[in-house]
Design a protein around this motif. Structure first.
Motif, mmCIF file in Angstrom:
data_model
loop_
_atom_site.group_PDB
_atom_site.id
_atom_site.type_symbol
_atom_site.label_atom_id
_atom_site.label_comp_id
_atom_site.label_asym_id
_atom_site.label_seq_id
_atom_site.Cartn_x
_atom_site.Cartn_y
_atom_site.Cartn_z
ATOM 1 N N TYR A 1 0.833 -1.205 0.000
ATOM 2 C CA TYR A 1 0.000 0.000 0.000
ATOM 3 C C TYR A 1 0.870 1.260 0.000
ATOM 4 O O TYR A 1 0.631 2.192 -0.763
ATOM 5 N N TRP A 2 1.881 1.272 0.875
ATOM 6 C CA TRP A 2 2.752 2.443 0.937
ATOM 7 C C TRP A 2 3.548 2.628 -0.348
ATOM 8 O O TRP A 2 3.882 3.739 -0.722
ATOM 9 N N SER A 3 3.861 1.546 -1.036
ATOM 10 C CA SER A 3 4.662 1.677 -2.258
ATOM 11 C C SER A 3 3.849 2.193 -3.447
ATOM 12 O O SER A 3 4.420 2.616 -4.445
ATOM 13 N N LEU A 4 2.529 2.172 -3.346
ATOM 14 C CA LEU A 4 1.695 2.672 -4.442
ATOM 15 C C LEU A 4 1.893 4.170 -4.674
ATOM 16 O O LEU A 4 1.891 4.632 -5.807
ATOM 17 N N ALA A 5 2.030 4.923 -3.604
ATOM 18 C CA ALA A 5 2.235 6.375 -3.711
ATOM 19 C C ALA A 5 2.891 6.878 -2.431
ATOM 20 O O ALA A 5 2.551 6.410 -1.338
ATOM 21 N N SER A 6 3.801 7.803 -2.572
ATOM 22 C CA SER A 6 4.518 8.313 -1.398
ATOM 23 C C SER A 6 3.603 9.083 -0.450
ATOM 24 O O SER A 6 3.917 9.248 0.721
ATOM 25 N N ALA B 1 -1.040 7.123 9.477
ATOM 26 C CA ALA B 1 0.405 7.266 9.523
ATOM 27 C C ALA B 1 1.034 7.206 8.139
ATOM 28 O O ALA B 1 0.618 6.449 7.275
ATOM 29 N N GLU B 2 2.058 8.042 7.980
ATOM 30 C CA GLU B 2 2.861 7.971 6.773
ATOM 31 C C GLU B 2 3.832 6.807 6.942
ATOM 32 O O GLU B 2 3.842 6.134 7.961
ATOM 33 N N VAL B 3 4.657 6.582 5.941
ATOM 34 C CA VAL B 3 5.588 5.455 5.965
ATOM 35 C C VAL B 3 6.388 5.454 7.261
ATOM 36 O O VAL B 3 6.878 6.479 7.708
#
Length: 108
Positions: free
Chosen positions: A21-26, A52-54
């Protein structure tokens, strides 16, 4: 297998899903809600953030492990006021609405 034996495999699957999921968009932000017949709990983010962000993988893994262990420890026969899935979805939708109000440019 017992639930304790399955926890490492479950955590690996959750970590893969979160990483994907996180790799789809920063700009993606993550909220993880756990559901149990007795309760729905916010597993991530750890603090009072809306989402939360990455985050470092070890921190996310530790938070998910604590949350899942806490849910597994609950009494499965307790009288739940609402079905667990409905409670978990309600919690997630409330958080999403707060994000949309506080961050108008955020996309669901």
């Amino acid at each position: 297998a017992r639930p304790a034996d399955e926890l490492p495999h479950l955590l690996e699957q959750l970590m893969m899903l979160c990483s994907a999921y996180w790799s789809l968009a920063s700009s993606n932000r993550l909220l993880v809600v756990g559901a149990h017949p007795a309760a729905a709990r916010l597993l991530w983010p750890e603090r009072r953030e809306l989402a939360a962000e990455v985050a470092p993988p070890h921190r996310l893994r530790a938070a998910l492990a604590r949350g899942v262990r806490g849910l597994v420890a609950l009494d499965p026969l307790s009288d739940a006021a609402a079905p667990a899935l409905a409670a978990a979805l309600s919690l997630a939708l409330c958080r999403l609405e707060r994000v949309r109000r506080e961050e108008p440019l955020a996309q669901p």
